[in-house]
Enzyme design. Structure first.
Site, PDB file in Angstrom:
ATOM      1  N   ASN A  99      16.379  11.696 -51.451  1.00 14.14           N
ATOM      2  CA  ASN A  99      17.697  11.451 -52.538  1.00 14.14           C
ATOM      3  C   ASN A  99      18.106   9.838 -52.475  1.00 14.14           C
ATOM      4  O   ASN A  99      18.538   9.443 -51.217  1.00 14.14           O
ATOM      5  CB  ASN A  99      18.855  12.346 -51.923  1.00 14.14           C
ATOM      6  CG  ASN A  99      20.019  12.334 -52.858  1.00 14.14           C
ATOM      7  OD1 ASN A  99      20.183  11.150 -53.174  1.00 14.14           O
ATOM      8  ND2 ASN A  99      20.597  13.523 -53.243  1.00 14.14           N
ATOM      9  N   HIS A 137      21.648  12.926 -57.890  1.00  7.51           N
ATOM     10  CA  HIS A 137      22.626  13.553 -58.317  1.00  7.51           C
ATOM     11  C   HIS A 137      23.634  12.864 -59.318  1.00  7.51           C
ATOM     12  O   HIS A 137      24.185  11.777 -58.947  1.00  7.51           O
ATOM     13  CB  HIS A 137      23.552  13.998 -57.289  1.00  7.51           C
ATOM     14  CG  HIS A 137      24.539  14.901 -57.423  1.00  7.51           C
ATOM     15  ND1 HIS A 137      25.469  15.546 -56.512  1.00  7.51           N
ATOM     16  CD2 HIS A 137      25.121  15.451 -58.863  1.00  7.51           C
ATOM     17  CE1 HIS A 137      26.392  16.267 -56.822  1.00  7.51           C
ATOM     18  NE2 HIS A 137      26.400  16.388 -58.308  1.00  7.51           N
ATOM     19  N   ARG A 148      29.923   8.190 -59.928  1.00  9.57           N
ATOM     20  CA  ARG A 148      30.202   7.358 -58.684  1.00  9.57           C
ATOM     21  C   ARG A 148      29.125   6.383 -57.978  1.00  9.57           C
ATOM     22  O   ARG A 148      29.151   5.461 -57.452  1.00  9.57           O
ATOM     23  CB  ARG A 148      30.985   8.192 -57.591  1.00  9.57           C
ATOM     24  CG  ARG A 148      30.034   9.165 -56.872  1.00  9.57           C
ATOM     25  CD  ARG A 148      30.715   9.593 -55.616  1.00  9.57           C
ATOM     26  NE  ARG A 148      32.003  10.593 -55.971  1.00  9.57           N
ATOM     27  CZ  ARG A 148      32.474  11.372 -55.386  1.00  9.57           C
ATOM     28  NH1 ARG A 148      31.913  11.710 -54.153  1.00  9.57           N
ATOM     29  NH2 ARG A 148      33.445  12.427 -55.741  1.00  9.57           N
ATOM     30  N   GLU A 164      19.947  16.711 -59.955  1.00  9.60           N
ATOM     31  CA  GLU A 164      20.966  17.535 -59.464  1.00  9.60           C
ATOM     32  C   GLU A 164      22.199  17.404 -60.301  1.00  9.60           C
ATOM     33  O   GLU A 164      22.443  16.442 -60.549  1.00  9.60           O
ATOM     34  CB  GLU A 164      21.663  17.418 -57.981  1.00  9.60           C
ATOM     35  CG  GLU A 164      20.492  17.584 -56.824  1.00  9.60           C
ATOM     36  CD  GLU A 164      20.933  16.701 -55.527  1.00  9.60           C
ATOM     37  OE1 GLU A 164      22.028  16.534 -55.467  1.00  9.60           O
ATOM     38  OE2 GLU A 164      20.306  17.209 -54.671  1.00  9.60           O
ATOM     39  N   THR A 180      31.179  14.472 -50.649  1.00  8.66           N
ATOM     40  CA  THR A 180      29.872  14.820 -51.161  1.00  8.66           C
ATOM     41  C   THR A 180      29.864  16.335 -51.635  1.00  8.66           C
ATOM     42  O   THR A 180      30.977  17.094 -51.238  1.00  8.66           O
ATOM     43  CB  THR A 180      29.185  14.393 -49.930  1.00  8.66           C
ATOM     44  OG1 THR A 180      27.705  14.870 -50.328  1.00  8.66           O
ATOM     45  CG2 THR A 180      29.339  15.240 -48.600  1.00  8.66           C
ATOM     46  N   GLY A 215      19.105  12.635 -48.075  1.00 12.11           N
ATOM     47  CA  GLY A 215      19.471  11.178 -48.873  1.00 12.11           C
ATOM     48  C   GLY A 215      20.152  10.296 -47.648  1.00 12.11           C
ATOM     49  O   GLY A 215      19.508   9.365 -47.296  1.00 12.11           O
TER      50      GLY A 215
END
Ligand code: PXP
Length: 261
Positions: free
Chosen positions: A12, A48, A54, A75, A105, A227
């Site tokens: 990730n 993601h 962000r 994601e 998160t 990640g």
């Protein structure tokens, strides 16, 4: 039981983009990190795209679609906006995750039972677009059964509670809610349930070079999406080495299990 030597590693790269966004610069480039991860042996690149953008932004998703040679796992929350992007980009795989704007998160798994109808609608459209589908859920047999009923290919079990749980060495002040062994047992049981329902089983969230060993030892886990710990190590030792060392950890965990079977 899957007869694989080691589980697949999805790297990730969100937090490479986090560093970029912190200064509004063009660097570091998540696309470059993804290429290095693949050169180091990663099996998949995971990103993601959050509603607030962000870290990963739309441009990253489109460029990565062009450059990733392994498998691109997007994601995203189950929203109309994200569905539109996923259908346009055509990632190899889409993982539906819950998303709260204020969270640091992803905090918990999807509540598949409570959102069955809406998720079914999204999964159908994603599958029509040709994507493999995955649901990010807590290691809970009821959520796993509900996911299987929706016909999803993969369940990614949330390992956050396990990672944050107390170990015999960390419980000095007693303010931990969970116990590591109890959580590991929960992951084992859930992975078996998922496999018995014909699902591919993945794991992710909060895994690092040490706590991943016991989870990699669970033979039903075929895929890990990791990640933060990889990007954090990459800052010090370089991206390729950080990825290689995680692959070695996955191998070591799986070998230890085979040795004890
Ligand atoms: N899998 C899912 C579904 C996630 O939401 C995240 C965090 O974005 C990860 C894996 C990776 O977690 P971590 O950065 O803690 O390794």
């Amino acid at each position: 039981m899957p007869s694989i030597i080691r589980p697949r590693l999805g790297v990730n790269v969100d937090h490479v983009a986090t560093i970029r966004q912190a200064r509004g610069t063009q660097y570091p480039e998540p696309v470059a990190a993804a290429a290095l991860a693949e050169l180091a042996g990663a099996d998949q690149i995971t990103i993601h795209l959050r509603e607030d953008r962000r870290h990963i932004v739309d441009r990253d998703v489109y460029v990565l679609r062009q450059t990733v040679g392994t498998r691109l796992n997007l994601e995203m929350a189950a929203t109309e906006e994200m569905l539109h992007i996923a259908i346009d980009v055509q990632p190899d795989m889409v993982t539906l995750v819950p998303e709260k704007r204020e969270e640091q998160t992803t905090e918990g798994g999807l509540d598949v039972i409570a959102n069955r109808e809406r998720l079914a609608e999204y999964l159908e459209k994603l599958e029509e677009s040709g994507a493999y589908t995955s649901l990010f859920i807590d290691p809970d047999p009821e959520q796993i059964s509900a996911s299987a009923e929706l016909g999803v290919h993969i369940v990614e079990l949330h390992t956050g509670d396990y990672c944050e749980a107390a170990t015999p060495f960390s419980n000095m002040n007693g303010d931990y809610e969970y116990d590591r062994d109890v959580e590991l047992q929960r992951l084992r049981r859930s992975a078996r349930v998922a496999e018995s329902l014909g699902l591919t089983v993945a794991a992710g969230h909060g895994l690092d070079y040490k706590n991943v060993l016991d989870v990699a030892a669970i033979p039903q886990f075929e895929e890990f999406n990791i990640g933060h710990s990889i990007v954090a190590r990459a800052v010090l030792v370089g991206f390729e080495r950080a990825v290689q060392e995680m692959i070695q950890a996955l191998e070591a965990g799986r070998r230890a299990a085979i040795g004890t079977l």
